[in-house]
Design an enzyme around this catalytic site. Structure first.
Site, mmCIF file in Angstrom:
data_model
loop_
_atom_site.group_PDB
_atom_site.id
_atom_site.type_symbol
_atom_site.label_atom_id
_atom_site.label_comp_id
_atom_site.label_asym_id
_atom_site.label_seq_id
_atom_site.Cartn_x
_atom_site.Cartn_y
_atom_site.Cartn_z
ATOM 1 N N ASP A 15 -0.429 -3.753 6.051
ATOM 2 C CA ASP A 15 -0.985 -3.490 7.380
ATOM 3 C C ASP A 15 -2.463 -3.875 7.378
ATOM 4 O O ASP A 15 -3.133 -3.690 6.365
ATOM 5 C CB ASP A 15 -0.888 -2.004 7.689
ATOM 6 C CG ASP A 15 0.541 -1.485 7.695
ATOM 7 O OD1 ASP A 15 1.475 -2.267 7.473
ATOM 8 O OD2 ASP A 15 0.743 -0.278 7.883
ATOM 9 N N HIS A 49 -7.448 -1.782 5.878
ATOM 10 C CA HIS A 49 -6.593 -0.691 6.335
ATOM 11 C C HIS A 49 -7.232 0.636 5.955
ATOM 12 O O HIS A 49 -8.264 0.666 5.296
ATOM 13 C CB HIS A 49 -5.199 -0.871 5.718
ATOM 14 C CG HIS A 49 -4.099 -0.149 6.433
ATOM 15 N ND1 HIS A 49 -3.991 -0.093 7.795
ATOM 16 C CD2 HIS A 49 -3.041 0.558 5.954
ATOM 17 C CE1 HIS A 49 -2.932 0.620 8.121
ATOM 18 N NE2 HIS A 49 -2.338 1.035 7.025
ATOM 19 N N HIS A 81 0.836 -1.201 0.000
ATOM 20 C CA HIS A 81 0.000 0.000 0.000
ATOM 21 C C HIS A 81 0.865 1.242 0.000
ATOM 22 O O HIS A 81 2.088 1.162 0.133
ATOM 23 C CB HIS A 81 -0.991 -0.016 1.172
ATOM 24 C CG HIS A 81 -0.390 0.122 2.538
ATOM 25 N ND1 HIS A 81 0.578 -0.712 3.017
ATOM 26 C CD2 HIS A 81 -0.653 1.009 3.546
ATOM 27 C CE1 HIS A 81 0.886 -0.365 4.253
ATOM 28 N NE2 HIS A 81 0.166 0.686 4.601
ATOM 29 N N HIS A 113 6.259 -4.947 12.216
ATOM 30 C CA HIS A 113 5.602 -3.644 12.141
ATOM 31 C C HIS A 113 5.313 -3.113 13.555
ATOM 32 O O HIS A 113 4.204 -2.676 13.872
ATOM 33 C CB HIS A 113 4.293 -3.764 11.322
ATOM 34 C CG HIS A 113 3.814 -2.455 10.757
ATOM 35 N ND1 HIS A 113 2.838 -1.702 11.369
ATOM 36 C CD2 HIS A 113 4.165 -1.773 9.649
ATOM 37 C CE1 HIS A 113 2.608 -0.620 10.638
ATOM 38 N NE2 HIS A 113 3.407 -0.635 9.595
ATOM 39 N N ASP A 123 5.721 4.483 4.943
ATOM 40 C CA ASP A 123 6.643 3.532 5.574
ATOM 41 C C ASP A 123 6.703 2.196 4.825
ATOM 42 O O ASP A 123 7.450 1.302 5.210
ATOM 43 C CB ASP A 123 6.284 3.314 7.060
ATOM 44 C CG ASP A 123 4.871 2.844 7.282
ATOM 45 O OD1 ASP A 123 3.971 3.266 6.532
ATOM 46 O OD2 ASP A 123 4.643 2.054 8.214
ATOM 47 N N HIS A 124 5.921 2.070 3.749
ATOM 48 C CA HIS A 124 5.951 0.826 2.975
ATOM 49 C C HIS A 124 6.492 0.999 1.563
ATOM 50 O O HIS A 124 6.689 0.023 0.861
ATOM 51 C CB HIS A 124 4.553 0.191 2.923
ATOM 52 C CG HIS A 124 4.145 -0.333 4.259
ATOM 53 N ND1 HIS A 124 4.204 -1.664 4.577
ATOM 54 C CD2 HIS A 124 3.737 0.310 5.378
ATOM 55 C CE1 HIS A 124 3.821 -1.824 5.839
ATOM 56 N NE2 HIS A 124 3.537 -0.639 6.349
ATOM 57 N N HIS A 166 1.150 3.896 2.037
ATOM 58 C CA HIS A 166 1.613 4.649 3.207
ATOM 59 C C HIS A 166 3.136 4.661 3.119
ATOM 60 O O HIS A 166 3.761 3.643 2.793
ATOM 61 C CB HIS A 166 1.128 3.994 4.510
ATOM 62 C CG HIS A 166 -0.290 4.374 4.854
ATOM 63 N ND1 HIS A 166 -1.108 3.588 5.629
ATOM 64 C CD2 HIS A 166 -1.009 5.473 4.511
ATOM 65 C CE1 HIS A 166 -2.288 4.195 5.754
ATOM 66 N NE2 HIS A 166 -2.252 5.323 5.085
HETATM 67 ZN ZN LIG Z 1 -0.201 1.579 6.627
#
Ligand SMILES: [Zn+2]
Length: 308
Positions: free
Chosen positions: A210, A142, A62, A268, A66-67, A64
């Protein structure tokens, strides 16, 4: 025959406490795949002594940061290193725009073919398939569209019994490995069972990050060898988990238990946890075969001794 996962980053949202944002390297029989690509992934690959030029495909769950914020840097370094081999990137529909705008404004013309594939947010949808591997989607829950991945090895051929190999002419070996009986030139038929042993089981790895607690995943995860499931919080912060659409370690373990997986790998972790001990303890109480992902550590999928 190797099948293993190296967790290059195990943190959530903010890099803290020596944890990097999410990225994982999969080695399947010496083919390399990257799953998510948080900031710092290049550096993590270097530390793990992985040649980034060998990465065939990148799977992004996805958008976001941090990914995936390490992705452009990685693509750009591959270009600077003179990569010519094509690269496939699988991710949410918006990823194409993100990549293309950056290439355009920096006037970068990649030397290698970059194929960007949109991943359907639909459990069971085929993401990638070839003769060694099948990757299917896991629709996670999510705040924005987030898709996990289930990696399954294709079935292995039967194994030729050492003491009978000499009996089998070279031209017939492939057929015998596929389960056929052997017809000798003099007309004798040797049953396959006398020549081969059962193949090692096909292994599977599921990546769920996530997601809020999603029990609808249980049937899809049934019997996987290794399940990576995010565990951002402990049960004490179940409210916070629900609000941010993440899972607690206890919820991850519940999914693992209900799906009867081989092993659970937690990751995570919220930067609020200095030590991951409490998260692991919470999971172990529900699903004993739970462990924490660690920065730069490698975890086998299934039993390596069965696939020696
Ligand atoms: Zn996320």
């Amino acid at each position: 025959m190797r099948f293993e996962v190296t967790t290059l980053g195990t943190g959530a949202a903010l890099p803290a406490r020596g944890r990097f944002p999410t990225a994982q390297l999969l080695n399947m029989q010496e083919r390399l795949f990257l799953v998510d690509c948080g900031e710092g992934t290049q550096e993590r690959l270097r530390m793990a002594q992985v040649n980034m030029g060998r990465i065939e495909r990148i799977f992004i769950s996805h958008l976001h940061g941090d990914h995936y914020l390490g992705l452009m840097g990685l693509i750009s370094s591959m270009h600077l290193q003179g990569r010519l081999k094509e690269l496939h990137v699988h991710g949410p529909a918006g990823l194409r725009e993100v990549i293309e705008v950056q290439l355009r404004v920096s006037q970068t013309y990649l030397r290698f073919p970059l194929h960007i594939h949109a991943v359907p947010h639909l459990s069971g949808a085929l993401v990638h398939g070839d003769d060694q591997l099948r990757v299917t989607a896991l629709a996670l829950r999510h705040r924005i569209e987030c898709t996990g991945f289930l990696f399954r090895e294709a079935g292995h051929p039967r194994r030729l019994l050492k003491e009978r190999v000499a009996l089998i002419p070279h031209y017939a070996r492939k057929a015998v490995k596929a389960g056929e009986d052997l017809l000798l030139p003099d007309g004798t038929v040797v049953p396959n069972a006398e020549l081969t042993a059962a193949p090692p089981p096909a292994r599977s790895y599921a990546y769920c990050s996530d997601t809020a607690f999603a029990p609808e995943l249980v049937p899809l995860l049934q019997g996987v060898d290794l399940l990576y499931h995010e565990a951002t919080f402990t049960q004490a912060l179940a409210g916070r988990a629900k609000e941010t659409m993440h899972s607690t370690a206890g919820q991850a373990a519940t999914i693992a238990k209900q799906a009867g997986v081989g092993q659970l790998l937690l990751g995570h972790f919220s930067s609020r946890y200095k030590e991951v001990g409490p998260l692991v303890a919470e999971a172990v109480a529900i699903f004993p075969n739970s462990m924490a992902a660690q920065e730069g550590c490698t975890f086998p999928v299934g039993s390596p001794e069965l696939h020696a």
